[in-house]
Design an enzyme around this catalytic site. Structure first.
Site, PDB file in Angstrom:
ATOM      1  CD  GLU A  85      -2.756  -1.351   2.417  1.00 32.37           C
ATOM      2  OE1 GLU A  85      -2.794  -0.395   3.210  1.00 32.37           O
ATOM      3  OE2 GLU A  85      -3.423  -2.388   2.591  1.00 32.37           O
ATOM      4  CD  GLU A  95      -4.581  -8.007   1.697  1.00 31.70           C
ATOM      5  OE1 GLU A  95      -5.473  -7.326   2.232  1.00 31.70           O
ATOM      6  OE2 GLU A  95      -3.377  -7.721   1.780  1.00 31.70           O
TER       7      GLU A  95
END
Ligand code: G3I
Length: 385
Positions: free
Chosen positions: A174, A290
């Site tokens: 991220e 995910e």
């Protein structure tokens, strides 16, 4: 071919079937894209998701926590049956694995690695560099003079501990945040502030030197939908990947988190497929890392929700698995008994969320069917990654 979408205001299901409308129908609550009752999710054969993945040279797995497999035999059995790869949900994050500058706490992740080895399951590491879940000592002591050593020591110590045993690592997680306003789209994380953009290349080089066998991955979210944010995120991630490749950074894969939400109509198969191809054209593999679906705004009716969620999974995975560079699909959890969404995205009506392949009693749901169908219809990969 434009997919007709049958829309349903909450509670508009009739005995005759769906109340259909070609235009989007906004009810007072939240209009959701429900799937036609005619859409089927049937699965042929009795193979597990693991067996279906292996048959196509793919990996399917899930995130989990060591305490879950230690204390919940039914869950551990389901993981062993359905998964050929796992990822620790928290055990390899800084807060757990490095509680203080000189202390490394590998026991929880080691237990998961032992479980994986006992069941011939691969394990991937998550995550070496992130701006979240950092122990307090990092935020209180990191500065521009010590940051490089702290980061280098962390990555080399952790990766060397698992050298040769880890399928892949989310080296950096991220790092792109368009809202932070930088032209390169980089997030103003402590790592960027202390080390500049070079921290990303540094992290990958230290990881590669520490375990030349591991597949080194950049992992991020928000690339799934044709929203203004999604399009910008895709562009910025692609720019980062191109820059890293041009720089000779040892990066091997992109991890697409795929935390989906119920507004499936924003999912554009063509543009998502194009994005995946642009990543593959860089010579990178792709992992869906995910996958789950936030469904807090769907109607309370579990059967209707399950159909809508399953359709979101199958629509997404059909496109993802059509890209040969995609080598693995991991859901962020296997059973609704353990999902971060219970606390992060609870339903306003208080009913338990239902985002994952198995329900809280380990029974297969339509999400399981959707994943099985997606694996069955994709092409055979040359070899298991
Ligand atoms: O283990 C402690 C426990 O001892 C303590 O009593 C309890 C209350 O403070 O906290 C427990 O730790 C929690 C941990 O999950 C384990 O359950 C942390 O507070 C909590 O912040 C942590 O949340 C995780 C979050 O990442 C932050 O690391 C979620 O479970 C996890 O699902 C979530 O996963 C992230 C990915 O790593 C990156 N992509 C997004 C995804 C969802 O946010």
């Amino acid at each position: 071919m434009k997919r007709r979408t049958f829309l349903l205001g909450t509670g508009a299901l009739t005995g005759m079937g769906l109340v259909t409308a070609s235009e989007r129908w906004h009810s007072k609550q939240t209009s959701v894209s429900a799937v036609p009752l005619t859409r089927n999710f049937t699965v042929s054969g009795k193979q597990t998701l693991r067996q279906r993945a292996v048959a196509k040279g793919l990996l399917y797995g899930a995130a989990l926590q060591s305490k879950q497999v230690e204390t919940d035999a039914a869950f551990a059995k389901a993981i062993a049956q359905e998964c050929n790869i796992i990822v620790p949900e928290s055990e390899l994050k800084w807060r757990v694995v490095r509680p203080s500058p000189s202390v490394y706490h590998f026991a929880p992740a080691d237990k998961l690695l032992s479980f994986a080895n006992a069941h011939n399951i691969k394990m991937r590491g998550h995550t070496l560099v992130w701006h979240e879940d950092l122990p307090s000592w990092v935020n209180s002591s990191l500065n521009s003079l010590n940051a490089k050593q702290i980061l280098t020591d962390h990555i080399s110590t952790v990766v060397k501990h698992y050298a040769g045993k880890m399928h892949s690592w989310d080296v950096v997680n991220e790092a792109i945040e368009p809202k932070d306003g930088r032209s390169d789209g980089l997030r103003n994380s402590p790592w960027l502030m202390m080390l500049g953009p070079e921290y990303i290349d540094l992290a990958f080089r230290v990881a590669a030197a520490s375990d030349p066998k591991a597949l080194l991955t950049y992992n991020d979210f928000g690339m799934d939908y044709d929203t203004p944010f999604g399009r910008k995120k895709r562009m910025l991630v692609l720019n980062l990947l191109r820059q890293l490749k041009a720089n000779g950074t040892p990066i091997h894969a992109l991890g697409i988190q795929a935390h989906l939400h119920r507004d499936n109509p924003e999912f554009n198969p063509e543009s998502f497929g194009t994005f995946l191809q642009e990543v593959a054209d860089l010579g990178l593999k792709i992992l869906i890392t995910e996958l789950d679906v936030t469904e807090k705004k769907l109607p309370i009716d579990a059967k209707l929700r399950d159909r809508t969620i399953a359709a979101a999974y199958e629509d997404y995975l059909t496109v993802a698995l059509a890209q040969p560079a995609v080598i693995a699909v991991l859901t962020w959890g296997l059973s609704d008994r353990y999902t971060w969404l219970s606390t992060a995205e609870p339903r306003p009506d208080g009913s338990p969320v239902r985002p994952l392949p198995l329900d809280a009693q380990m029974n297969r749901k339509l999400v399981w069917n959707a994943i099985a169908r997606s694996l069955d219809k994709t092409t055979q990969r040359s070899m298991l990654p």
